[in-house]
Design a protein around this motif. Structure first.
Motif, short mmCIF file in Angstrom:
data_model
loop_
_atom_site.label_atom_id
_atom_site.label_comp_id
_atom_site.label_asym_id
_atom_site.label_seq_id
_atom_site.Cartn_x
_atom_site.Cartn_y
_atom_site.Cartn_z
N TYR A 26 -10.41 -7.96 6.87
CA TYR A 26 -9.53 -6.59 6.64
C TYR A 26 -8.33 -6.91 6.74
O TYR A 26 -7.65 -5.78 5.90
N GLY A 27 -7.65 -7.86 6.84
CA GLY A 27 -6.23 -8.11 6.66
C GLY A 27 -5.84 -8.18 5.26
O GLY A 27 -5.16 -7.59 4.81
N ALA A 28 -6.54 -9.12 4.56
CA ALA A 28 -6.48 -9.13 3.12
C ALA A 28 -6.70 -7.83 2.35
O ALA A 28 -5.95 -7.45 1.58
N GLY A 29 -7.76 -7.24 2.72
CA GLY A 29 -8.17 -5.92 2.08
C GLY A 29 -6.93 -4.97 2.32
O GLY A 29 -6.58 -4.38 1.04
N ILE A 30 -6.49 -4.60 3.48
CA ILE A 30 -5.54 -3.86 3.79
C ILE A 30 -4.09 -4.21 2.88
O ILE A 30 -3.57 -3.54 2.44
N GLY A 31 -3.93 -5.44 3.12
CA GLY A 31 -2.70 -5.99 2.65
C GLY A 31 -2.61 -6.00 1.02
O GLY A 31 -1.50 -5.80 0.41
N ALA A 32 -3.77 -6.26 0.54
CA ALA A 32 -3.72 -6.03 -1.07
C ALA A 32 -3.47 -4.81 -1.42
O ALA A 32 -2.75 -4.57 -2.40
N TRP A 33 -3.85 -3.60 -1.07
CA TRP A 33 -3.79 -2.24 -1.30
C TRP A 33 -2.30 -1.98 -1.06
O TRP A 33 -1.53 -1.52 -1.68
N ALA A 34 -1.86 -2.52 0.18
CA ALA A 34 -0.31 -2.16 0.68
C ALA A 34 0.62 -2.87 -0.33
O ALA A 34 1.76 -2.46 -1.02
N GLY A 35 0.20 -4.35 -0.82
CA GLY A 35 1.14 -4.82 -1.81
C GLY A 35 0.93 -4.21 -3.27
O GLY A 35 2.08 -4.14 -3.83
N PHE A 36 -0.10 -3.70 -3.48
CA PHE A 36 -0.25 -3.03 -4.80
C PHE A 36 0.67 -1.73 -5.11
O PHE A 36 1.58 -1.58 -5.91
N GLY A 37 0.74 -1.13 -3.60
CA GLY A 37 1.57 -0.06 -3.64
C GLY A 37 3.14 -0.23 -3.58
O GLY A 37 3.63 0.20 -4.52
N PHE A 38 3.51 -1.31 -2.95
CA PHE A 38 4.74 -1.68 -3.12
C PHE A 38 5.20 -2.30 -4.44
O PHE A 38 6.21 -2.12 -4.80
N GLY A 39 4.25 -3.12 -5.01
CA GLY A 39 4.32 -3.44 -6.44
C GLY A 39 4.69 -2.33 -7.22
O GLY A 39 5.54 -2.63 -8.28
N LEU A 40 4.00 -1.30 -7.26
CA LEU A 40 4.33 -0.07 -8.32
C LEU A 40 5.70 0.47 -8.24
O LEU A 40 6.36 0.61 -9.13
N VAL A 41 6.02 0.75 -6.97
CA VAL A 41 7.59 1.07 -6.51
C VAL A 41 8.55 0.01 -7.12
O VAL A 41 9.57 0.12 -7.70
N ASP A 42 8.21 -1.37 -6.68
CA ASP A 42 9.08 -2.29 -7.15
C ASP A 42 9.02 -2.75 -8.85
O ASP A 42 10.26 -2.69 -9.38
N ALA A 43 8.08 -2.50 -9.52
CA ALA A 43 7.96 -2.41 -10.98
C ALA A 43 8.89 -1.40 -11.69
O ALA A 43 9.38 -1.68 -12.76
N PHE A 44 8.60 -0.25 -11.03
CA PHE A 44 8.98 1.01 -11.95
C PHE A 44 10.19 1.72 -11.09
O PHE A 44 10.68 2.60 -11.92
N VAL A 45 10.64 1.27 -10.25
CA VAL A 45 11.80 2.07 -9.38
C VAL A 45 12.95 1.00 -9.26
O VAL A 45 14.05 1.11 -9.31
N LEU A 46 12.29 -0.26 -8.55
CA LEU A 46 13.51 -1.13 -8.25
C LEU A 46 13.96 -2.27 -9.12
O LEU A 46 15.07 -2.59 -9.12
N ALA A 47 13.08 -2.42 -9.97
CA ALA A 47 13.08 -3.59 -10.90
C ALA A 47 14.23 -3.25 -11.84
O ALA A 47 14.48 -1.96 -12.40
N GLU A 48 14.87 -4.27 -12.39
CA GLU A 48 15.78 -4.22 -13.66
C GLU A 48 15.15 -4.81 -14.67
O GLU A 48 14.59 -5.89 -14.69
N ARG A 49 15.55 -4.21 -16.12
CA ARG A 49 14.55 -4.67 -17.11
C ARG A 49 16.09 -5.19 -18.14
O ARG A 49 16.96 -5.35 -17.55
N ALA A 50 15.29 -5.96 -19.31
CA ALA A 50 16.65 -6.55 -19.95
C ALA A 50 17.55 -5.70 -20.44
O ALA A 50 18.71 -6.18 -20.46
N SER A 51 17.29 -4.36 -20.62
CA SER A 51 18.43 -3.44 -21.28
C SER A 51 19.54 -3.42 -19.99
O SER A 51 20.65 -3.44 -20.27
#
Length: 225
Positions: free
Chosen positions: A138-163
């Motif tokens: 259950y820890g891995a299951g919940i953590g995977a979904w939590a990590g995926f949610g944070f990853g979306l925010v990280d990739a499309f809101v917080l991340a810096e791109r080449a430009s």
């Protein structure tokens, strides 16, 4: 059940083989293929996490996760292509990871979430003298979904791109960091611990190429006179 498992394995293999045919110089195919493959893997992981949370042996979540993840990766690939500068290497710098496409940040954050969730849940179960297997499941299951949610925010809101890096290097915008000190009246700007990307020329067999190297600037000072 075995047929579904075999279908997933064959589909993933064909997907990887198809996109690995692309030339390294073909940035469009590289972005599209890399994102699609990462999305397929990410969707499969989330399907497994769903099975863990449901405590089920039904492989339908894996099938849905693989299909949905492939479409998600394909969509993000199109987004990355639209963001990439023509003729320049695409680069994304997130909170914990760097990569050459957006979905790799989400995928790694999903891994970290699953691992972290498993460790935390197992630790609590050890303290409470409960099943370690349930903590991992259950820890891995919940953590995977939590990590995926944070990853979306990280990739499309917080991340810096080449430009973003290019504008920083050109001086069009001051470079920020984890800690920023700015005085507009005096015209100085200090950024502490900020990620950077540099273009380095390389020569191999009389061929000249450009490699993007990442670094961390601990102190960056800019003064406008």
């Amino acid at each position: 059940m075995k047929n579904n498992h075999l279908l997933i394995s064959v589909f993933t293999f064909l997907l990887a083989a198809f996109f690995n045919v692309a030339s390294p110089q073909a940035q469009t195919i590289k972005l599209l293929g890399g994102n699609t493959l990462n999305g397929a893997v990410n969707g499969t992981i989330l399907g497994g996490a769903t099975m863990a949370l449901q405590n089920s042996n039904d492989f339908d979540p894996l099938r849905v996760g693989l299909g949905g993840g492939t479409l998600y990766g394909l969509t993000v690939g199109i987004y990355d292509i639209s963001e990439a500068s023509k003729g320049q290497q695409y680069y994304v710098s997130g909170t914990f990871n760097d990569g050459d496409n957006s979905t790799i940040l989400v995928l790694l954050d999903t891994f970290y979430g699953a691992a972290g969730g498993a460790v935390v849940a197992t630790s609590f179960n050890l303290i409470a003298d409960r099943s370690i297997e349930e903590g991992l499941q259950y820890g891995a299951g919940i953590g995977a979904w939590a990590g995926f949610g944070f990853g979306l925010v990280d990739a499309f809101v917080l991340a810096e791109r080449a430009s973003d890096f290019q504008s920083s290097v050109s001086g069009a915008a001051p470079r920020s960091g984890l800690l920023t000190i700015r005085d507009n009246q005096s015209g100085y700007h200090i950024g502490l611990i900020s990620p950077s990307a540099y273009k380095l020329p390389e020569m191999d067999n009389d061929d000249i190429s450009i490699r993007v190297a990442t670094a961390i600037d601990f102190v960056n000072l800019q003064i406008q006179l």
